[in-house]
Motif scaffolding. Structure first.
Motif, PDB file in Angstrom:
ATOM      1  N   MET A 165     -14.940 -10.837  -7.879  1.00 27.17           N
ATOM      2  CA  MET A 165     -14.958  -9.642  -6.865  1.00 27.17           C
ATOM      3  C   MET A 165     -13.947  -9.444  -7.214  1.00 27.17           C
ATOM      4  O   MET A 165     -12.545  -9.673  -7.498  1.00 27.17           O
ATOM      5  CB  MET A 165     -15.051  -9.811  -5.821  1.00 27.17           C
ATOM      6  N   GLN A 166     -13.421  -7.659  -7.424  1.00 25.58           N
ATOM      7  CA  GLN A 166     -12.543  -7.218  -7.801  1.00 25.58           C
ATOM      8  C   GLN A 166     -11.711  -5.937  -6.277  1.00 25.58           C
ATOM      9  O   GLN A 166     -12.779  -4.833  -6.055  1.00 25.58           O
ATOM     10  CB  GLN A 166     -12.159  -6.457  -8.762  1.00 25.58           C
ATOM     11  N   LEU A 167     -10.945  -6.224  -5.604  1.00 23.83           N
ATOM     12  CA  LEU A 167     -10.578  -5.378  -4.079  1.00 23.83           C
ATOM     13  C   LEU A 167      -9.642  -4.212  -4.909  1.00 23.83           C
ATOM     14  O   LEU A 167      -8.489  -4.543  -5.143  1.00 23.83           O
ATOM     15  CB  LEU A 167     -11.103  -6.333  -3.225  1.00 23.83           C
ATOM     16  N   SER A 168      -9.334  -2.960  -4.433  1.00 19.73           N
ATOM     17  CA  SER A 168      -8.368  -2.251  -4.872  1.00 19.73           C
ATOM     18  C   SER A 168      -7.935  -1.513  -3.973  1.00 19.73           C
ATOM     19  O   SER A 168      -9.295  -0.766  -2.848  1.00 19.73           O
ATOM     20  CB  SER A 168      -8.478  -1.197  -6.111  1.00 19.73           C
ATOM     21  N   PHE A 169      -6.651  -1.582  -3.155  1.00 15.82           N
ATOM     22  CA  PHE A 169      -6.534  -0.860  -1.522  1.00 15.82           C
ATOM     23  C   PHE A 169      -5.151   0.156  -2.714  1.00 15.82           C
ATOM     24  O   PHE A 169      -4.240  -0.322  -3.094  1.00 15.82           O
ATOM     25  CB  PHE A 169      -5.836  -2.381  -1.232  1.00 15.82           C
ATOM     26  N   ASP A 170      -5.643   1.628  -1.434  1.00 19.28           N
ATOM     27  CA  ASP A 170      -4.446   1.971  -2.152  1.00 19.28           C
ATOM     28  C   ASP A 170      -3.015   2.406  -0.545  1.00 19.28           C
ATOM     29  O   ASP A 170      -3.666   3.084   0.499  1.00 19.28           O
ATOM     30  CB  ASP A 170      -5.044   3.799  -1.939  1.00 19.28           C
ATOM     31  N   VAL A 171      -2.758   1.267  -1.090  1.00 17.85           N
ATOM     32  CA  VAL A 171      -1.423   0.933  -0.073  1.00 17.85           C
ATOM     33  C   VAL A 171      -0.906   1.909  -0.321  1.00 17.85           C
ATOM     34  O   VAL A 171      -0.392   2.231  -1.342  1.00 17.85           O
ATOM     35  CB  VAL A 171      -0.655  -0.291  -0.021  1.00 17.85           C
ATOM     36  N   PRO A 172      -0.221   3.049   1.142  1.00 14.06           N
ATOM     37  CA  PRO A 172       0.451   4.507   1.421  1.00 14.06           C
ATOM     38  C   PRO A 172       1.913   3.600  -0.094  1.00 14.06           C
ATOM     39  O   PRO A 172       2.469   3.161   0.194  1.00 14.06           O
ATOM     40  CB  PRO A 172       0.917   4.055   2.318  1.00 14.06           C
ATOM     41  N   VAL A 173       1.483   4.728  -0.767  1.00 14.23           N
ATOM     42  CA  VAL A 173       3.463   4.175  -1.917  1.00 14.23           C
ATOM     43  C   VAL A 173       3.049   3.645  -3.076  1.00 14.23           C
ATOM     44  O   VAL A 173       3.691   3.103  -3.674  1.00 14.23           O
ATOM     45  CB  VAL A 173       4.202   4.988  -1.243  1.00 14.23           C
ATOM     46  N   MET A 174       2.411   2.329  -2.396  1.00 13.36           N
ATOM     47  CA  MET A 174       2.457   0.798  -3.359  1.00 13.36           C
ATOM     48  C   MET A 174       0.820   0.441  -3.569  1.00 13.36           C
ATOM     49  O   MET A 174       0.855  -0.342  -3.086  1.00 13.36           O
ATOM     50  CB  MET A 174       3.437  -0.424  -3.006  1.00 13.36           C
ATOM     51  N   PHE A 179      -1.936  -1.973  -5.220  1.00 11.24           N
ATOM     52  CA  PHE A 179      -1.996  -2.907  -6.153  1.00 11.24           C
ATOM     53  C   PHE A 179      -3.477  -3.089  -6.214  1.00 11.24           C
ATOM     54  O   PHE A 179      -4.171  -2.879  -5.310  1.00 11.24           O
ATOM     55  CB  PHE A 179      -1.576  -3.586  -4.643  1.00 11.24           C
ATOM     56  N   THR A 180      -3.767  -4.346  -6.854  1.00  8.61           N
ATOM     57  CA  THR A 180      -5.660  -4.812  -6.798  1.00  8.61           C
ATOM     58  C   THR A 180      -4.916  -6.185  -6.089  1.00  8.61           C
ATOM     59  O   THR A 180      -3.728  -6.459  -6.516  1.00  8.61           O
ATOM     60  CB  THR A 180      -6.355  -4.796  -8.572  1.00  8.61           C
ATOM     61  N   TYR A 181      -6.436  -6.331  -6.168  1.00  7.43           N
ATOM     62  CA  TYR A 181      -6.312  -8.125  -5.990  1.00  7.43           C
ATOM     63  C   TYR A 181      -7.684  -8.261  -6.509  1.00  7.43           C
ATOM     64  O   TYR A 181      -8.875  -8.166  -6.035  1.00  7.43           O
ATOM     65  CB  TYR A 181      -6.537  -8.005  -4.348  1.00  7.43           C
ATOM     66  N   GLU A 182      -7.610  -9.263  -7.345  1.00  7.33           N
ATOM     67  CA  GLU A 182      -8.697  -9.796  -8.363  1.00  7.33           C
ATOM     68  C   GLU A 182      -8.011 -11.315  -8.590  1.00  7.33           C
ATOM     69  O   GLU A 182      -7.670 -11.736  -9.336  1.00  7.33           O
ATOM     70  CB  GLU A 182      -8.729  -9.421  -9.360  1.00  7.33           C
ATOM     71  N   ARG A 183      -8.726 -12.363  -7.084  1.00  8.50           N
ATOM     72  CA  ARG A 183      -8.058 -13.879  -7.487  1.00  8.50           C
ATOM     73  C   ARG A 183      -6.433 -13.979  -7.603  1.00  8.50           C
ATOM     74  O   ARG A 183      -6.162 -14.398  -8.238  1.00  8.50           O
ATOM     75  CB  ARG A 183      -8.715 -14.943  -8.520  1.00  8.50           C
ATOM     76  N   GLY A 184      -6.018 -12.979  -6.825  1.00  7.95           N
ATOM     77  CA  GLY A 184      -4.511 -12.692  -6.504  1.00  7.95           C
ATOM     78  C   GLY A 184      -4.105 -11.355  -6.888  1.00  7.95           C
ATOM     79  O   GLY A 184      -5.044 -10.298  -7.151  1.00  7.95           O
ATOM     80  N   MET A 185      -2.679 -11.163  -6.672  1.00 10.00           N
ATOM     81  CA  MET A 185      -2.329  -9.851  -6.431  1.00 10.00           C
ATOM     82  C   MET A 185      -1.501  -9.216  -7.291  1.00 10.00           C
ATOM     83  O   MET A 185      -0.576  -9.561  -7.996  1.00 10.00           O
ATOM     84  CB  MET A 185      -1.429  -9.573  -4.821  1.00 10.00           C
ATOM     85  N   HIS A 186      -1.930  -8.097  -7.550  1.00 14.02           N
ATOM     86  CA  HIS A 186      -1.066  -7.591  -8.800  1.00 14.02           C
ATOM     87  C   HIS A 186      -0.312  -6.338  -8.624  1.00 14.02           C
ATOM     88  O   HIS A 186      -0.982  -5.741  -8.296  1.00 14.02           O
ATOM     89  CB  HIS A 186      -2.377  -6.914  -9.942  1.00 14.02           C
ATOM     90  N   LEU A 187       0.561  -6.523  -9.188  1.00 12.86           N
ATOM     91  CA  LEU A 187       1.313  -5.289  -8.258  1.00 12.86           C
ATOM     92  C   LEU A 187       1.300  -4.215 -10.181  1.00 12.86           C
ATOM     93  O   LEU A 187       2.383  -4.498 -11.146  1.00 12.86           O
ATOM     94  CB  LEU A 187       2.985  -5.559  -8.251  1.00 12.86           C
TER      95      LEU A 187
END
Length: 328
Positions: A1-10, A12-20
């Protein structure tokens, strides 16, 4: 499962680890990635990535575990620039070389902190972790329930040494069990400071050598062998051993008594992992009170939790703090 978060101005995606995405870097991914930051040297973090960013100590553990040398060493207090992101590295207090990072967006100034595995309690073998102020916080929450408020380290050490003394006085050999990297070296340092002689299981030796190379005082020790004389060579010593090897030591040395050091001792179930023995809650992870303190002092606008069951994120929401659980 992939989660995407629209963190203000930054973002990142999370899929068994955090991707910058803007930095082109993963933070502690669970699977092999082209470019990854690795927070520390435990096996569940040392994947054979295409290229890894690590502290000097973690580089040695990473090479030992993966055999790979495609590394960039990031010194504590040093800033790495990736695209429009600045990455600063700080101690995490988990095991030798463990680190946390603060990522600053050069365009907006937004600060994101990723703690990795960390703890705020004192340690003899790893520098203490500072609390980093930030706008967004991604934190490890293995022990995110209120019952995992660990007793003071000094109290646990006192209980450990009292147990060791009582076992020796009874004519038996104390065996202290902990992970080969981190917990074993902390136990060795505690026992050395108390004046005990130590024998270690062979699986601990490569990690102990790295600790010694970086100036951590583990004291003199001998390495257990599998020959019949190993029992005699352990007389008068405290054995330090990973939990998975406890049974073989118990079978070879009937007069041993065993203790495991683990945060799960709070639940009372840890002794079942040993042939016989007891447990003390000495952990190299943050306890519940550490997690609360970090959030209070870091003052993030939003918190994301990893590991644990999501209970700590729920706790934060009850306190009026925006928080979300990302998963394992």
């Amino acid at each position: 499962m992939q989660l995407s978060f629209d963190v203000p101005v930054m973002p990142f995606t999370y899929e068994r680890g955090m991707h910058l995405e803007d930095a082109g870097m993963w933070l502690d991914p669970h699977t092999r990635r082209p470019v990854a930051y690795v927070s520390h040297g435990h096996s569940d973090h040392c994947r054979p990535h295409g290229h890894a960013f690590v502290t000097a100590e973690t580089a040695d553990f990473y090479r030992l575990r993966t055999g790979r040398s495609a590394l960039t060493v990031m010194n504590i207090g040093e800033t790495l620039t990736r695209g429009l992101q600045e990455v600063d590295v700080f101690p995490a207090g988990h095991v030798l070389g463990s680190s946390q990072v603060r990522v600053r967006d050069l365009a907006t100034g937004h600060r994101l902190v990723y703690t990795g595995d960390f703890k705020l309690r004192p340690s003899l073998t790893s520098p203490s972790a500072p609390v980093l102020e930030c706008d967004s916080l991604v934190m490890e929450c293995t022990y995110g329930a209120p019952r995992f408020t660990f007793p003071p380290t000094e109290q646990v050490v006192t209980e450990l040494l009292a147990w060791v003394g009582s076992v020796i006085a009874s004519g038996n050999i104390p065996v202290v069990c902990g992970y080969a990297l981190g917990k074993a070296q902390e136990a060795m340092a505690i026992l050395h400071q108390a004046g005990h002689l130590v024998a270690i299981h062979p699986s601990i030796e490569p990690y102990a050598q790295i600790y010694t190379r970086y100036g951590v005082d583990l004291g003199p020790y001998v390495v257990l062998s599998t020959d019949p004389g190993s029992v005699q060579s352990s007389e008068g010593r405290v054995i330090v051993c990973p939990p998975q090897h406890a049974r073989s030591i118990r079978e070879a040395m009937p007069r041993t008594r065993m203790m495991i050091l683990t945060g799960w001792a709070i639940d009372g179930g840890a002794p079942g992992r040993l042939p016989m023995g007891t447990a003390l809650p000495l952990s190299d992870h943050a306890g519940f009170d550490d997690l609360v303190e970090y959030v209070q002092r870091a003052r993030p606008k939003i918190v994301y939790t990893v590991h644990g069951n999501g209970g700590f994120a729920q706790h934060l929401r009850r306190q009026g703090i925006e928080a979300h659980h990302l998963g394992a």
